[in-house]
Design an enzyme around this catalytic site. Sequence first.
Site, short mmCIF file in Angstrom:
data_model
loop_
_atom_site.label_atom_id
_atom_site.label_comp_id
_atom_site.label_asym_id
_atom_site.label_seq_id
_atom_site.Cartn_x
_atom_site.Cartn_y
_atom_site.Cartn_z
N THR A 53 0.83 -1.22 0.00
CA THR A 53 0.00 0.00 0.00
C THR A 53 0.86 1.26 0.00
O THR A 53 1.96 1.28 0.57
CB THR A 53 -0.91 0.04 1.25
OG1 THR A 53 -0.12 -0.25 2.40
CG2 THR A 53 -2.06 -0.95 1.15
N HIS A 272 11.51 8.98 7.92
CA HIS A 272 12.95 9.10 8.21
C HIS A 272 13.34 8.25 9.43
O HIS A 272 14.22 8.64 10.21
CB HIS A 272 13.35 10.57 8.39
CG HIS A 272 12.94 11.44 7.24
ND1 HIS A 272 13.44 11.25 5.96
CD2 HIS A 272 12.07 12.46 7.17
CE1 HIS A 272 12.89 12.14 5.15
NE2 HIS A 272 12.05 12.89 5.85
#
Length: 421
Positions: A53, A272
């Site tokens: 997804t 991140h």
Amino acid sequence: MSVTYSGRYDTIVVGVGGMGSATAYYLARRGKRVLGLERFGIPHSMGSSHGHTRIIRMAYYEHPSYVILLQRAYELWRGIQQSAGERLLHTTGSIDAGPEDSWVFKGSWESCRLHDLPHEVLTGSELQRRYPGYHLPKDHLALVQPDGGFLTPENCIISYVRGAQAHGAEIHGREQVLEWEPLEGGVRVHTNRGVYEADKLVITAGAWDGELVDVLDGLAVPERQVLAWLQPTNPERFQPENFPVFNLLVDEGRFYGFPVHGVPGFKFGKYHHLQEDVDPDAMDRESHDYDEQLLRDFAERYFPEGCGPTMDLQTCMFTNTPDNHFIIDVHPEYEQVSFASPCSGHGYKFASVIGEIMADLADTGMTRHDISLFRLDRLINPPSRPLDQSHPPATSNGHDSNGTNGHSRDFPRVSDIQTFW
Ligand SMILES: Cc1cc2nc3c(=O)[nH]c(=O)nc-3n(C[C@H](O)[C@H](O)[C@H](O)COP(=O)(O)OP(=O)(O)OC[C@H]3O[C@@H](n4cnc5c(N)ncnc54)[C@H](O)[C@@H]3O)c2cc1C
């Protein structure tokens, strides 16, 4: 083994992942003779476009100008979905939430107001009453936008490749481009299997862009990410009809997530993750206890009923630019070569329209889409105006990652997107 083809292609597309598959399709549909070269399989899980997804959302806190591209991206996704005869775009609504003055909430709200998009603003408590899987701080604000949802990236790539082939494109999996050279009015591409010539070259190599395009070296920096799928203890609350996709800014950082789809688990990740810049050929592709713990801690606090046994953990790569906006341009020295580095953790939803843009650039050197935000020269010859620091990016741990891991140039890199308002 060497494969020899006679004749010359109109365009060679290097990298048949998210962007390259769409580029090959839109070029082939225009009647161009296309060769797509992919070093791994089609699709595969070594780059940036795997994991079942990808969020698509119309509200766009990163910059309101992305909304115009998204309107076309949605149109094109619906088009390829129809020709593929398979559902690729799932609408769940999207939530962008955080403290009232946070860039995620405010930016998203601003983009809705500027573009007149339907939306609602709910407090954390109101959100929980409507979507009980969510347990956000009561005073946080959530922008709810009904067009958001998710795409199924592997199926999108397959659909684009099938469509390209149906329009006569040649696509070669497991064939690595070693180098390319400009010719008078064309290019020559050397792979581990053969040598090909074309009038135009499009490079959509994702995490490997910096290795194939000299001017992207140090500007398109791969970063390791980890995703978790946890079995919900209350599965009903994590079904697509009860659980919009999300982007959340909380004390622990910025996170994104999805309802249960494909894998029997609630999927989410942290933008991140551990701020680890990597060499894409040497990245640690294992996930570790410390990766899992970071993600479980988040789920326990904000999605306590989504935090059952771990179903899966996967690694993936972002390819970040210094300002986290895409790079899409024609090569400054060779007009027959164009490239796209549209990741920085938010590029997949644009793959359809970026395919169209790359087809335009290969075809005519121009595009009707406004790509001024993505031009290379903003990074090579930045304007003297300093970046607007009045809305500092929110980070989980407050430190910037400037490592370039072997890249020859050192550009200052912000650790999250800078908003423009
Ligand atoms: C964990 C994670 C979550 C994300 N979530 C979202 C999200 O929810 N929504 C969103 O919009 N975006 C999201 N993104 C970003 C999005 O997935 C990327 O922007 C997108 O996948 C980039 O596509 P690409 O075509 O540039 O790269 P890829 O799909 O990786 O394609 C590049 C291709 O080039 C090939 N290649 C490289 N070098 C060579 C060579 N020498 N020869 C031949 N082939 C080569 C590679 O094998 C690869 O197949 C996410 C990214 C990650 C990693």
